[in-house]
Design a protein around this motif. Structure first.
Motif, short mmCIF file in Angstrom:
data_model
loop_
_atom_site.label_atom_id
_atom_site.label_comp_id
_atom_site.label_asym_id
_atom_site.label_seq_id
_atom_site.Cartn_x
_atom_site.Cartn_y
_atom_site.Cartn_z
N LEU B 276 44.36 28.72 37.12
CA LEU B 276 44.38 30.12 36.73
C LEU B 276 43.87 31.02 37.83
O LEU B 276 44.45 32.06 38.13
CB LEU B 276 43.49 30.27 35.50
N THR B 277 42.77 30.61 38.47
CA THR B 277 42.07 31.58 39.32
C THR B 277 42.60 31.69 40.75
O THR B 277 42.90 32.78 41.19
CB THR B 277 40.57 31.31 39.37
N GLY B 280 45.45 33.79 40.86
CA GLY B 280 45.40 35.14 40.32
C GLY B 280 44.67 36.13 41.18
O GLY B 280 45.18 37.19 41.49
N VAL B 281 43.48 35.78 41.60
CA VAL B 281 42.65 36.75 42.29
C VAL B 281 42.39 36.28 43.70
O VAL B 281 42.01 35.14 43.93
CB VAL B 281 41.30 36.91 41.55
N LYS B 282 42.60 37.19 44.60
CA LYS B 282 42.29 36.84 45.98
C LYS B 282 40.78 36.81 46.15
O LYS B 282 40.10 37.75 45.77
CB LYS B 282 42.91 37.85 46.94
N GLY B 283 40.24 35.72 46.70
CA GLY B 283 38.80 35.50 46.75
C GLY B 283 38.03 36.43 47.63
O GLY B 283 38.25 37.58 47.77
#
Lengths: 299, 283
Positions: B276-277, B280-283
């Motif tokens: 999921l992560t 989804g989100v750029k770190g």
């Protein structure tokens, strides 16, 4: 050997690798979008296609479509109002303290997202059944409230039901997004704030929330898209597109009804285009307002 | 200082009380399903889930028999279809998406930026918007009521491409160069050097995509016509009618389709979260 090297190394190879994406994009995204635009100006019946200009769009000026628009917009606004702050605060809680316990909480809240919309909707229908004996009405009666006809009782009850379903199904996912955003914030910032004597709420507003900006933008964007495209939930709760007084009718529901049930492909396409325009306008202006493009440029 | 500690513990009590209550509320629907699956469909249809449903006594485990007796055991046909679609869709998507991701990650070429932006943008486009023209396309190419019709639009997943690209970006370039020195061509480098180090990324995406495939509703609903080809969600949906004691199969069927995912989740949690992560989100 030399020829092989040029094919291998520089010119064509990258395009061979990305070919599946390009093909899929052309066939399953670009072509459908273009054909929707064209069909929006046509009357499409089997074996008979006529160009009718803007007539499909004029036909959208009807009470039913307005209900669909209102429902979708309300649903999107409410889900944004619930599904951003609640998961954000929960994730702040889950990011500190005992790890094992936090993982347990997180997992339990995540489990509903594993369940198909059909099963989730079925359970909701049964929990919120209209009979006085259903569990939700039993609780309502015990609390001295009136039992309600949740599914058939009107727009208010319908929206509450949809929002409860959304909260149950999506809080867990958004928590995961926010948690991964939180883990990217360096601990030193909080330590420095502690030295300066900052209160927990100051830390939340001055450090956590600003630094979660890109996560929040991401979650907001997918929530807007998901909210405006909502259909499956209402399809399951009301067994199709015929809810009483259209309490569960959404934009995509109306598209489905026109296109798949009434065979009005042209009109359904114009609904698709309206949705596409709304979705893109909102998300692009949202990204602009919050300076997403600017920060990207600076990097 | 004393005051501060007191404040802290009080707020942590509030936190745990709220979370425990929330978790109980979140479990109730599942618990309801578990018990309702062993109750007569007739009562559920009439009253919904009642207080009596939720008290774990007098359960009727014969409902399990319904899975293979009702409608000549069509439930297992749906189950098999779902499983087949899951395996086909997931394996194709893993292969094609990682292939594309490798190209995007490794090479500098004309149009790379546009394609990458497109991938990120398409990640967000809900398929609901495109169902109508996709449906017309499927009619034209005669894939309506076939499994390929369900799968093909989904096998090149922008989400998976993005996820794999992040992963491949992190692979040291020396490995790839070493392959070149050894005289491997670019495709051999992908298959022999990069693919073997991708299992962690593959398993995260495999679990994520399997779940999506297993639960996919709207698109299969549109493509599939023949009851023998239905997947579990589509089949279960047809049972949401007050006729022919459909509820006898609906609840136990819903439970039997949900339990496998929950059990897999319990054992492979971290893969679910990872899938999921990082995508989804750029770190």
């Amino acid at each position: 050997m030399k020829l092989k090297q040029t094919i291998g190394a520089a010119k064509i190879t990258p395009y061979v690798f990305i070919f599946p994406f390009i093909a899929s994009f052309l066939i399953f995204y670009l072509y459908p979008i273009i054909s929707t635009i064209i069909m929006g100006f046509q009357q499409v019946y089997p074996g008979q296609v006529t160009f009718i200009g803007l007539e499909n769009y004029q036909k959208l000026n009807n009470p039913e479509f307005k209900v669909a628009l209102t429902n979708s917009f309300r649903y999107t606004m409410y889900t944004l109002a619930l599904l951003i702050p609640i998961p954000l605060l929960l994730s702040v809680w889950l990011n500190s303290g005992n790890k094992t316990v936090n993982t347990l909480y997180r997992s339990i809240l995540y489990v509903p997202t594993l369940i198909s919309v059909v099963v989730a909707g079925t359970i909701m229908r049964l929990l919120f059944a209209s009979s006085n004996k259903s569990i939700v009405n039993t609780i309502a009666i015990a609390l001295g409230a009136e039992p309600r006809q949740w599914l058939l009782g009107g727009p208010h009850q319908a929206m509450i039901l949809l929002l409860i379903l959304a909260l149950w199904r999506w809080v867990g996912v958004n928590i995961i997004y926010f948690l991964s955003g939180l883990q990217a914030i360096p601990d030193e910032l909080y330590e420095a704030a502690d030295i300066d004597g900052a209160s927990p709420s100051q830390k939340l507003w001055r450090i956590t929330i600003p630094l979660l900006k890109s996560t929040t933008i991401f979650v907001t964007t997918i929530s807007i898209f998901g909210g405006l495209a909502m259909f499956e939930e209402s399809y399951i709760l009301w067994s199709g597109t015929a809810s009483p007084n259209n309490v569960g009718l959404t934009i995509v529901g109306y598209l489905y009804k026109k296109g798949f049930q009434e065979g009005e492909m042209g009109m359904a396409s114009s609904i698709g285009i309206v949705l596409l325009v709304i979705v893109f306008t909102i998300s692009i202006s949202y990204l602009k307002i919050f300076g997403f493009f600017k920060t990207e440029d600076k990097r | 200082m004393m005051n501060n500690n007191l404040h802290l513990s009080r707020s942590s009590i509030v936190k745990h009380v709220v979370l425990v209550i929330l978790c109980i509320v979140y479990i109730i629907p599942l618990y309801s399903l578990l018990l309702a699956a062993f109750r007569p469909g007739r009562d559920l249809l009439r009253y919904g889930i009642t207080l009596k449903t939720l008290i774990p006594t007098g359960m009727n485990f014969n409902t399990i028999k319904g899975l293979y007796t009702i409608r000549d055991g069509i439930y297992f046909t749906w189950f098999e279809n779902s499983l087949l679609l899951l395996v086909l869709q997931t394996s194709l998507a893993l292969f094609l998406s990682s292939f594309v991701a490798y190209g995007l990650s490794l090479y500098k070429f004309k149009g790379r930026k546009v394609v990458t932006t497109l991938v990120i943008f398409l990640m967000l486009v809900p398929i609901q918007i495109l169902i109508l023209p996709l449906y017309k396309l499927m009619i034209t190419v005669k894939l309506i009521d076939t499994f390929w019709g369900v799968i093909l639009p989904l096998v090149v997943s922008p989400f998976a491409i993005f996820f794999f690209k992040q992963f491949i970006d992190g692979i040291p370039r020396d490995l790839v160069d070493a392959g070149r020195v050894d005289g491997l061509n670019e495709y051999a480098i992908f298959f022999k050097i990069v693919v073997p180090i991708m299992p962690p990324a593959f398993s995260a995406m495999a679990i994520f995509m399997s779940m999506q495939s297993w639960n996919n509703f709207l698109w299969p609903l549109i493509v599939l016509r023949d009851g023998q080809k239905f997947t579990l969600p589509i089949g279960l949906n047809t049972l949401l009618t007050p006729y022919n004691s459909a509820y006898d199969l609906l609840l136990i069927g819903a439970l039997a389709s949900t339990l496998p995912i929950i059990i897999i989740f319990i054992f492979f949690q971290r893969y679910f979260i990872a899938g999921l992560t990082s995508g989804g989100v750029k770190g």
